[in-house]
Design a protein around this motif. Sequence first.
Motif, short mmCIF file in Angstrom:
data_model
loop_
_atom_site.label_atom_id
_atom_site.label_comp_id
_atom_site.label_asym_id
_atom_site.label_seq_id
_atom_site.Cartn_x
_atom_site.Cartn_y
_atom_site.Cartn_z
N SER A 1 0.80 -1.32 -0.01
CA SER A 1 -0.01 -0.04 0.01
C SER A 1 0.85 1.27 -0.01
CB SER A 1 -1.09 -0.12 1.04
OG SER A 1 0.00 0.19 2.33
N TRP A 2 0.18 2.57 -0.38
CA TRP A 2 1.13 3.51 -0.32
C TRP A 2 0.57 4.84 0.16
CZ3 TRP A 2 2.24 3.35 -6.41
CH2 TRP A 2 0.87 3.20 -7.01
N VAL A 3 1.22 5.77 0.61
CA VAL A 3 0.53 7.06 1.09
C VAL A 3 1.42 8.19 0.57
CG1 VAL A 3 0.01 8.50 3.03
CG2 VAL A 3 0.00 5.90 3.21
N PRO A 4 1.01 8.64 -0.64
CA PRO A 4 1.78 10.23 -0.93
C PRO A 4 1.19 11.33 -0.10
CG PRO A 4 0.08 9.52 -2.53
CD PRO A 4 -0.12 8.38 -1.54
N VAL A 5 2.16 12.25 0.08
CA VAL A 5 1.99 13.13 1.29
C VAL A 5 2.77 14.41 0.38
CG1 VAL A 5 2.24 14.31 3.21
CG2 VAL A 5 1.56 11.79 3.15
N MET A 6 1.94 15.55 0.47
CA MET A 6 2.58 16.82 0.15
C MET A 6 2.69 17.66 1.41
SD MET A 6 1.64 19.70 -2.75
CE MET A 6 3.05 20.94 -3.18
N PRO B 1 3.52 24.84 3.73
CA PRO B 1 4.20 25.36 4.76
C PRO B 1 3.58 25.28 6.26
CG PRO B 1 3.79 26.89 2.98
CD PRO B 1 3.24 25.58 2.65
N THR B 2 2.04 24.94 6.29
CA THR B 2 1.39 24.91 7.54
C THR B 2 0.71 23.85 7.63
OG1 THR B 2 -0.41 26.26 6.57
CG2 THR B 2 1.43 27.48 7.77
N MET B 3 0.98 22.86 6.77
CA MET B 3 -0.10 21.53 6.76
C MET B 3 0.41 20.68 5.75
SD MET B 3 -1.85 21.83 3.83
CE MET B 3 -3.26 21.26 3.85
N GLN B 4 -0.28 19.48 5.84
CA GLN B 4 0.20 18.43 4.77
C GLN B 4 -1.12 17.86 4.40
OE1 GLN B 4 3.05 15.82 6.57
NE2 GLN B 4 1.63 14.77 8.01
N HIS B 5 -1.09 17.20 3.17
CA HIS B 5 -2.26 16.48 2.69
C HIS B 5 -1.85 15.52 1.83
CE1 HIS B 5 -2.02 18.36 -1.46
NE2 HIS B 5 -1.66 19.40 -0.75
N SER B 6 -2.85 14.37 1.47
CA SER B 6 -2.44 13.44 0.42
C SER B 6 -3.25 13.87 -0.90
CB SER B 6 -3.03 12.09 0.75
OG SER B 6 -2.53 10.96 0.15
N CYS B 7 -3.58 12.71 -1.69
CA CYS B 7 -4.05 12.96 -2.98
C CYS B 7 -5.12 11.78 -3.36
CB CYS B 7 -3.26 13.37 -3.97
SG CYS B 7 -1.87 12.08 -4.25
N ASP C 1 -21.71 22.53 -2.88
CA ASP C 1 -22.26 21.76 -1.62
C ASP C 1 -21.02 21.64 -0.71
OD1 ASP C 1 -20.15 20.33 -3.03
OD2 ASP C 1 -21.35 18.50 -3.07
N ASP C 2 -19.96 22.94 -0.90
CA ASP C 2 -18.73 22.92 0.22
C ASP C 2 -18.18 21.77 0.24
OD1 ASP C 2 -19.88 25.56 0.76
OD2 ASP C 2 -21.13 24.85 2.05
N THR C 3 -17.98 20.94 -0.84
CA THR C 3 -17.15 19.70 -1.08
C THR C 3 -15.95 19.99 -1.77
OG1 THR C 3 -18.85 18.05 -0.07
CG2 THR C 3 -17.07 17.28 -1.22
N ARG C 4 -14.72 19.91 -1.46
CA ARG C 4 -13.82 19.74 -2.53
C ARG C 4 -13.65 18.57 -3.21
NH1 ARG C 4 -9.85 22.82 -3.96
NH2 ARG C 4 -10.27 24.57 -2.63
N TYR C 5 -13.57 18.72 -4.61
CA TYR C 5 -13.45 17.57 -5.46
C TYR C 5 -12.17 17.93 -6.36
CZ TYR C 5 -18.47 17.25 -4.95
OH TYR C 5 -19.61 16.85 -4.32
N ILE C 6 -11.77 16.58 -6.94
CA ILE C 6 -10.62 16.60 -7.58
C ILE C 6 -10.90 15.86 -8.83
CG2 ILE C 6 -8.31 15.60 -7.93
CD1 ILE C 6 -7.58 16.31 -5.05
N LEU C 7 -10.87 16.23 -10.07
CA LEU C 7 -11.27 15.80 -11.26
C LEU C 7 -10.05 15.55 -12.19
CD1 LEU C 7 -13.50 15.12 -13.37
CD2 LEU C 7 -13.40 17.38 -14.30
N ALA C 8 -9.66 14.34 -12.75
CA ALA C 8 -8.44 14.01 -13.49
C ALA C 8 -8.62 13.56 -14.85
CB ALA C 8 -7.39 13.25 -12.59
N MET D 1 -12.63 15.21 -1.45
CA MET D 1 -11.53 15.26 -0.22
C MET D 1 -12.68 15.17 0.85
SD MET D 1 -9.25 18.27 1.29
CE MET D 1 -7.83 18.26 0.07
N GLU D 2 -12.23 14.09 1.69
CA GLU D 2 -13.06 13.52 2.95
C GLU D 2 -12.17 14.09 4.06
OE1 GLU D 2 -15.37 9.51 3.51
OE2 GLU D 2 -13.43 9.31 4.50
N ASN D 3 -11.01 14.15 3.92
CA ASN D 3 -10.17 14.94 4.97
C ASN D 3 -8.87 15.06 4.26
OD1 ASN D 3 -8.77 12.29 5.49
ND2 ASN D 3 -10.60 11.82 6.43
N MET D 4 -8.08 15.51 5.00
CA MET D 4 -6.67 15.75 4.26
C MET D 4 -5.97 14.57 3.63
SD MET D 4 -6.14 18.98 4.09
CE MET D 4 -6.32 20.54 4.88
N MET D 5 -6.21 13.43 4.28
CA MET D 5 -5.61 12.22 3.80
C MET D 5 -6.56 11.26 2.98
SD MET D 5 -2.67 12.92 4.90
CE MET D 5 -1.53 11.54 4.58
#
Length: 281
Positions: free
Chosen positions: A83-88, A91-97, A164-171, A192-196
Amino acid sequence: MKLKYILPLVLMALIFSCSTDDNDDTTPHNEVANLYLIQEITNGDQTIELFNKTGMFKTGYNAISLRIKDNTTNTYIEDASLSWVPVMQMPTMQHSCPKSNITKAIGKNTVYEGFIIYQMTNTDGSGWSLTINYNINGEAYSVTETIEVFQYENQNVASFMGTDDTRYILALIEPLNPSIAINEMKVGLFKMENMMTFPVVENYTIALDPRMPGMGNHSSPNNTDLSFNNADSFYYGDLSLTMTGYWKLNLKLLNVENDVLKGEDVTEQNESSSLYLELEF
């Protein structure tokens, strides 16, 4: 030619043929042929090799192949789970994708595969790390390494807030090699359900209106909106490209109630949707 001379020649030919067949059977098959090495990550007695078709990570959809080499025997592991966990790191936080599970590549003994969708990067490719967790014969391992993710030349991924105040990612995933024809268009849609955590969004509709801004903003015939495919959890539609050049794929995202969450119609007064992807060929 006399028979006593013909028979030895026939026997020699048969022996050579058998020898050649035996050699073919023992020649190792290159299971990463036509792929380029992105990076090697060493973790004690193992080295994880990452491959794709370009030899680098870029923003957007990345199909990735992996192998685990046992450094003591110089052989590749055939029965690992990964399994894998990419993380960016910001400056003040981190998130996955968005990312897939890692599964064994069909028809291959030592290759595993999956995808990662990098929604952003720094201008120099920095900021991302990749943690790979894996299990071999019941023993768990983990390794984290920095990676480089470069900006793709066109917009092949969009990260946005819906109404709907939800962040989406479209690729954009396909077409990889667009042509003057009706191309199959394939995209991935995640929220984005949460940062990870970025689960797949199911059963929405993505309205499509491709335009050529440099050619009077004309469209094309026979396009179809994209709909969800339960078999692989991606969205598919028809993309008609009538000439080469730069295309802006104007989009609207609609939920199951047909409420527009992002995007607008293209009109004479509004030449582009706020939600779009790009193609150039």
